[in-house]
Scaffold this motif. Sequence first.
Motif, short mmCIF file in Angstrom:
data_model
loop_
_atom_site.label_atom_id
_atom_site.label_comp_id
_atom_site.label_asym_id
_atom_site.label_seq_id
_atom_site.Cartn_x
_atom_site.Cartn_y
_atom_site.Cartn_z
N LEU A 1 0.84 -1.16 0.04
CA LEU A 1 -0.19 0.21 0.13
C LEU A 1 0.94 1.32 -0.06
N ASP A 2 1.85 1.06 0.67
CA ASP A 2 2.94 2.59 0.77
C ASP A 2 3.38 2.65 -0.77
N LEU A 3 3.71 1.55 -1.34
CA LEU A 3 3.96 1.69 -2.60
C LEU A 3 2.98 2.19 -3.57
N LEU A 4 1.68 1.86 -3.50
CA LEU A 4 0.66 2.25 -4.42
C LEU A 4 0.44 3.65 -4.13
N ALA A 5 0.78 4.24 -2.59
CA ALA A 5 0.70 5.51 -2.24
C ALA A 5 1.71 6.39 -3.34
N MET A 6 2.89 6.01 -3.19
CA MET A 6 4.16 6.42 -3.75
C MET A 6 3.60 6.71 -5.21
N LEU A 7 3.24 5.29 -5.71
CA LEU A 7 2.96 5.54 -7.30
C LEU A 7 1.73 6.43 -7.67
N GLY A 8 0.87 6.60 -6.74
CA GLY A 8 -0.38 7.35 -6.81
C GLY A 8 0.41 9.00 -7.07
N ALA B 1 1.68 -12.93 -5.75
CA ALA B 1 1.72 -11.43 -5.28
C ALA B 1 3.13 -11.12 -5.95
N LEU B 2 4.16 -12.05 -5.64
CA LEU B 2 5.49 -11.81 -6.18
C LEU B 2 5.56 -11.55 -7.63
N GLU B 3 4.73 -12.34 -8.37
CA GLU B 3 4.89 -12.31 -9.71
C GLU B 3 4.61 -10.98 -10.21
N GLN B 4 3.24 -10.41 -9.69
CA GLN B 4 2.67 -9.04 -10.03
C GLN B 4 3.52 -7.94 -9.63
N LEU B 5 4.27 -8.11 -8.42
CA LEU B 5 5.55 -6.87 -7.91
C LEU B 5 6.63 -7.14 -9.27
N ARG B 6 6.87 -8.15 -9.38
CA ARG B 6 8.09 -8.18 -10.49
C ARG B 6 7.58 -7.53 -11.73
N GLU B 7 6.41 -7.81 -12.29
CA GLU B 7 5.89 -7.09 -13.40
C GLU B 7 5.35 -5.70 -13.38
N ALA B 8 5.49 -5.36 -12.12
CA ALA B 8 5.34 -3.93 -11.91
C ALA B 8 6.66 -3.07 -12.28
N ALA C 1 2.20 0.27 -13.48
CA ALA C 1 2.74 -0.37 -12.31
C ALA C 1 1.98 -0.64 -11.01
N ALA C 2 1.20 0.36 -11.20
CA ALA C 2 -0.09 0.53 -9.93
C ALA C 2 -0.88 -0.61 -10.16
N HIS C 3 -1.40 -0.78 -11.29
CA HIS C 3 -2.12 -1.93 -11.42
C HIS C 3 -1.73 -3.28 -10.92
N HIS C 4 -0.39 -3.54 -11.15
CA HIS C 4 0.16 -4.80 -10.90
C HIS C 4 0.43 -4.87 -9.29
N VAL C 5 0.55 -3.78 -8.75
CA VAL C 5 0.71 -3.55 -7.22
C VAL C 5 -0.43 -4.08 -6.59
N LEU C 6 -1.61 -3.36 -7.10
CA LEU C 6 -2.92 -3.54 -6.57
C LEU C 6 -3.22 -5.12 -6.69
N ALA C 7 -2.95 -5.78 -7.76
CA ALA C 7 -3.23 -7.16 -7.95
C ALA C 7 -2.39 -7.83 -6.85
N ALA C 8 -1.35 -7.68 -6.44
CA ALA C 8 -0.36 -8.09 -5.57
C ALA C 8 -1.17 -8.20 -4.05
N VAL C 9 -1.83 -6.87 -3.82
CA VAL C 9 -2.66 -6.71 -2.79
C VAL C 9 -3.76 -7.53 -2.74
N ARG C 10 -4.37 -7.63 -3.79
CA ARG C 10 -5.55 -8.66 -3.75
C ARG C 10 -5.18 -10.26 -3.72
N ALA C 11 -3.92 -10.43 -4.06
CA ALA C 11 -3.47 -11.89 -3.91
C ALA C 11 -3.15 -12.09 -2.32
N VAL C 12 -2.74 -11.24 -1.63
CA VAL C 12 -2.58 -11.29 -0.10
C VAL C 12 -3.79 -11.36 0.39
#
Length: 441
Positions: free
Chosen positions: A164-171, A386-393, A406-417
């Motif tokens: 989520l921190d990452l998402l905020a920074m990306l935002g 989740a890891l794959e999504q982060l790597r794709e970001a 990038a944000a799209h992938h990080v959000l998918a990682a959040v969903r996986a968790v």
Amino acid sequence: MLTDPIVALASGPGRSALAVIRLSGEGAFQVAATVIRGFTAEPTRAARLAEFLGPDGLAVDQGLYLTFAAPRSYTGQDLVELTCHGGLLVPGQLLAALQAAGARPALPGEFTRRAVFNGKLDLLQAEAVGDLVDATATAQARSALRQLEGGLSRRLGSLRDRFLDLLAMLGYEVDFPEEDDGPIARDQLLVQLGRTITEVEHLLATAPAGERLREGALVVLAGRPNAGKSSLFNALLGTDRALVTELPGTTRDTIEAHSEIAGWPVRLADTAGLWDAPTRLDQLGIAVSRRYLTAADLVLLCVESGEELLDEDRAILRDCPSLLVRTKADLGSEPGTGVPVSSVTGQGIPEVRQAMVERLFAEGNSYGDMEPLLTRERHRVGLTRALEQLREAAPHLTPEGDPVLAAHHVLAAVRAVDELVGAVGVEDVLDQIFGRFCVGK
Ligand SMILES: Nc1nc2c(ncn2[C@@H]2O[C@H](COP(=O)(O)OP(=O)(O)OP(=O)(O)O)[C@@H](O)[C@H]2O)c(=O)[nH]1
Ligand SMILES: [Mg+2]
């Protein structure tokens, strides 16, 4: 339906001093009132002595009951626990009476399922309830208890916070793209992403040890016919489980047995001796042995003291995680390399046990303050997603990249968790988890 009143025997069936019956759901108190003479819901969480009535309204027992009012109960619903005398008759009569009064027999794991549904436990904790009940070794129980107390949930929660921190920074990057030297440069974002990925990898790396702990490590006894495998198997188990004779080829089928070694769960497998089998039946047994060898967490390669290692032995030592054991050490031959053991005198057995634990659960020596472990394939699969999504970001964080992607992938990682912890509806996962529970849990 997740609200109708359900009832089940929560303690083991059969002859026992006491038995516990659990009743949960909307209307549980009314149901209980028909079966418990002088029932009162208040005060909650206080044991009261009462007469329990059978389906015909006649007293069948005298026992204690406790009430828990929603939402302060295991399930989050109104819940009653009756402690009656055990045995074959009384609990059955009370269950029948409670069903006649309107409760339905619970499905396996249904109480815990309701606890998850009502937010009393997350999915990881619910799994831990099942693991604690199923544990056969101390280390397994300890790990399950930690998971039940929320160790793994908290660890995943803190990873999620990082996402989520990452998402905020990306935002911020999305909102102010033209500020190249803005407060958060892309390379900084990449560093942050890299750190988060490392953390996820760290937790993922616990999966082999965690799954081994939950399922028990597979230890396979292998070697030539007559090497003393079955004798060692029996000595390690402490019972005469496998047949032992002086004839080579005694063991044809692989025999598995659960065992606890210094508190650690181990599945021991005794196999058919490896040789150029003369009969078809022997050959079948040997084919099974080979399959076990490839699946083994550790092979105890049994070679008689004083005998030369054959190519076959060397191949096993090279290709499998293995420990060389020199059997029949009591017969006086110079053992050669490996741990000398005798199933006759017991020499070397403690050493083999010790070596097994060290090899299988090396990280386990520090399990006193054990890190949370991923204990199931489900955890590994979810976190890998989740890891794959982060790597794709990452590629989208280059200067040419699009931070929205990038944000799209990080959000998918959040969903996986979230799916892993059970924060979002995952009915099929629930079915899988609770289908294997016992009734009453
Ligand atoms: N003196 C002595 N004899 C042993 C020892 N271990 C096994 N034996 C004997 O060796 C023979 C073979 O033992 P098993 O345990 O059946 O050997 P195995 O490797 O399971 O043999 P297969 O199942 O035929 O492959 C039996 O006669 C045992 O009594 C030992 O530690 N000391
Ligand atoms: Mg044998």
